[in-house]
Design a protein around this motif. Structure first.
Motif, PDB file in Angstrom:
ATOM      1  N   ALA A  75       0.852  -1.194   0.000  1.00 51.56           N
ATOM      2  CA  ALA A  75       0.000   0.000   0.000  1.00 51.56           C
ATOM      3  C   ALA A  75       0.882   1.234   0.000  1.00 51.56           C
ATOM      4  O   ALA A  75       2.001   1.225   0.523  1.00 51.56           O
ATOM      5  CB  ALA A  75      -0.937   0.015   1.205  1.00 51.56           C
ATOM      6  N   THR A  76       0.385   2.305  -0.607  1.00 50.05           N
ATOM      7  CA  THR A  76       1.075   3.595  -0.581  1.00 50.05           C
ATOM      8  C   THR A  76       0.056   4.688  -0.287  1.00 50.05           C
ATOM      9  O   THR A  76      -1.132   4.554  -0.585  1.00 50.05           O
ATOM     10  CB  THR A  76       1.769   3.911  -1.919  1.00 50.05           C
ATOM     11  N   GLU A  77       0.534   5.779   0.302  1.00 51.23           N
ATOM     12  CA  GLU A  77      -0.340   6.896   0.636  1.00 51.23           C
ATOM     13  C   GLU A  77       0.479   8.172   0.646  1.00 51.23           C
ATOM     14  O   GLU A  77       1.593   8.199   1.175  1.00 51.23           O
ATOM     15  CB  GLU A  77      -0.963   6.680   2.022  1.00 51.23           C
ATOM     16  N   ARG A  78      -0.049   9.235   0.053  1.00 51.35           N
ATOM     17  CA  ARG A  78       0.564  10.559   0.171  1.00 51.35           C
ATOM     18  C   ARG A  78      -0.042  11.226   1.387  1.00 51.35           C
ATOM     19  O   ARG A  78      -1.201  11.615   1.389  1.00 51.35           O
ATOM     20  CB  ARG A  78       0.319  11.380  -1.090  1.00 51.35           C
ATOM     21  N   ARG A  79       0.731  11.361   2.459  1.00 49.72           N
ATOM     22  CA  ARG A  79       0.220  11.899   3.707  1.00 49.72           C
ATOM     23  C   ARG A  79       0.228  13.429   3.700  1.00 49.72           C
ATOM     24  O   ARG A  79      -0.552  14.066   4.386  1.00 49.72           O
ATOM     25  CB  ARG A  79       1.051  11.354   4.867  1.00 49.72           C
ATOM     26  N   GLY A 125       5.314  10.661   2.135  1.00 53.58           N
ATOM     27  CA  GLY A 125       4.601   9.478   1.691  1.00 53.58           C
ATOM     28  C   GLY A 125       4.723   8.379   2.720  1.00 53.58           C
ATOM     29  O   GLY A 125       5.691   8.329   3.477  1.00 53.58           O
ATOM     30  N   ARG A 164       3.389   0.855   3.036  1.00 55.74           N
ATOM     31  CA  ARG A 164       3.241  -0.361   3.831  1.00 55.74           C
ATOM     32  C   ARG A 164       3.881  -1.503   3.043  1.00 55.74           C
ATOM     33  O   ARG A 164       3.567  -1.715   1.866  1.00 55.74           O
ATOM     34  CB  ARG A 164       1.781  -0.671   4.131  1.00 55.74           C
ATOM     35  N   ASP A 193       5.282  -0.072   8.260  1.00 56.72           N
ATOM     36  CA  ASP A 193       4.971   1.222   7.647  1.00 56.72           C
ATOM     37  C   ASP A 193       6.223   2.089   7.653  1.00 56.72           C
ATOM     38  O   ASP A 193       6.868   2.258   8.691  1.00 56.72           O
ATOM     39  CB  ASP A 193       3.861   1.941   8.415  1.00 56.72           C
ATOM     40  N   HIS A 226       7.683   5.915   6.817  1.00 57.20           N
ATOM     41  CA  HIS A 226       7.388   7.321   6.551  1.00 57.20           C
ATOM     42  C   HIS A 226       8.548   7.906   5.758  1.00 57.20           C
ATOM     43  O   HIS A 226       9.693   7.871   6.211  1.00 57.20           O
ATOM     44  CB  HIS A 226       7.226   8.098   7.865  1.00 57.20           C
ATOM     45  N   TYR A 270       2.050  15.806   9.584  1.00 54.30           N
ATOM     46  CA  TYR A 270       1.372  14.828   8.727  1.00 54.30           C
ATOM     47  C   TYR A 270       0.612  13.746   9.485  1.00 54.30           C
ATOM     48  O   TYR A 270      -0.170  13.003   8.891  1.00 54.30           O
ATOM     49  CB  TYR A 270       2.386  14.187   7.765  1.00 54.30           C
TER      50      TYR A 270
END
Length: 397
Positions: free
Chosen positions: A146-150, A155, A158, A200, A202, A290
């Motif tokens: 999984a990826t997410e732009r926080r 970013g 996971r 995870d 960061h 963030y």
């Protein structure tokens, strides 16, 4: 072994700067061209890493008999570069050649013997540690799940290692992405170990960084990363730790703090016991806070957790403003707490200095020193925004 002379000669080499490091690698690659492929194509960041590693080892060589943990860690960690015992004499010969070239008449037979003895002691510990770890993987492969732009420049990835990966909350590991072969950068999982094994990471994008932008923006679900062995003990807590904690994080230096908070939260939920935790998160601008929603909600539901974001470069911010170390030092009379600090080298140096000046003993202040920086040598970036070098382990490779 003449330790004072060893240190004095090293100070002379440090003054030469990049020229000495260039000479070392030129000598090594000319004498042993077969090792060139072990190194990244760009050697720009490599130069500083070599000097930081060697300086730290030399300045502590007299402590190896009683505390060899750092050098043992280096030996185990170098397995991911495919370094074997036969490579150490080659590096040692190039090191001594570099010292001889730049010290000139000051390079005596006695000094040469002292350096050779010191290097052999370090190499012996590294080789032994690597051999003792031979049954473990040199690295682990991990799939991005999984990826997410926080935020605009942070970013979260996971990842799931393909083999069991044991680590403690607060430890770091080297990460290599397929787009940047042989360039390893150190990141700290933002979570305590989970039953499903996921981690995870960061990642803050660093201007000019060779890895961070690609890791945050380009690496996608399904990509495979490589992980080095877990490293570091300064930010870990034993299961029987029962003191109060001051956590000072800069930028994505928040990651080990959230991992430790998870560890402490699990103890609180299972036993009812809790350490008082005071978490300060320093960033440059408000948009860099963030993990604010999560931490605010957690602090609202955990009587033992207090969370304070600190913004350094936006005077209009309605909360705490200024360098995070300065804010922390003036907020409370810290006595009896254990302070954990993580962020850029400059932020760590500044915060540690502020806490010492505020009366917290140095023995109560803990931080990792992966890049060889010294806590009495503060530089500019005191807000907490990390540099890509901040998560690199000291290493001659």
């Amino acid at each position: 072994m003449d330790i004072p002379t060893l240190r004095d000669s090293w100070l002379s080499i440090e003054k030469v700067g990049d020229e000495a490091v260039l000479y070392f690698y030129s000598h090594l690659f000319m004498e042993h061209p077969e090792v060139r492929d072990m190194f990244p194509l760009s050697m720009t960041t490599q130069r500083g890493r070599f000097f930081a590693a060697l300086g730290r080892i030399v300045s502590n060589v007299d402590c190896l008999a009683t505390d060899a943990a750092f050098v043992q860690q280096l030996g185990r960690d170098h397995r991911k570069f495919r370094v074997v015992a036969d490579h150490y004499p080659a590096a040692g010969a190039s090191l001594l050649a570099t010292m001889e070239y730049f010290l000139g008449a000051a390079w005596t037979d006695n000094l040469a013997a002292t350096w050779a003895e010191a290097y052999r002691a370090v190499a012996r510990i590294m080789v032994t540690a690597a051999e003792e770890e031979a049954s473990a993987p040199a690295w682990w492969e991990a799939e991005v799940v999984a990826t997410e732009r926080r935020s605009i420049d942070v970013g979260v990835l996971r990842i799931r290692p393909n083999q069991p990966y044991s680590y403690n909350a607060g430890q770091s590991m080297a990460v290599q992405i397929p787009q940047r072969p042989r360039l390893w950068r150190y990141y700290t999982p933002a979570n305590a170990p989970r039953p499903d094994g996921t981690l995870d990471l960061h990642v803050q994008i660093v201007a000019g960084g060779q890895v961070s932008a690609t890791l945050a923006r380009t690496v996608a679900v399904g990509d495979t990363l490589r992980l080095g062995a877990p490293i570091g003990t300064a930010l870990t807590l034993s299961a029987d730790f029962r003191g109060d904690l001051l956590m000072v994080a800069g930028g994505t230096g928040l990651a080990p703090m959230t991992a430790l908070i998870e560890q402490l939260d699990e103890r609180w939920r299972s036993t009812g016991e809790a350490s008082n935790v005071y978490l300060f998160h320093g960033v440059r601008t408000q948009r860099n806070i963030y993990d604010h929603t999560f931490l605010s909600e957690l602090a609202g539901n955990r009587p033992w957790l207090r969370y304070t974001p600190v913004v350094s470069d936006d005077p209009a911010y309605p909360g705490e403003c200024g360098p995070v170390g300065t804010v922390v030092a003036k907020t409370h009379r810290w006595q009896g707490e254990t302070a954990l600090i993580c962020g850029s080298t400059a932020m760590v140096e500044h915060a540690a200095g502020e806490l010492r000046r505020a009366g917290l003993p140095a023995s109560a202040i803990r931080f990792e020193n992966f890049d060889g920086g010294h806590p009495d040598n503060p530089t500019s970036n005191t807000s907490g925004a990390p540099t890509e070098m901040a998560h690199q382990v000291t290493t001659w490779h």
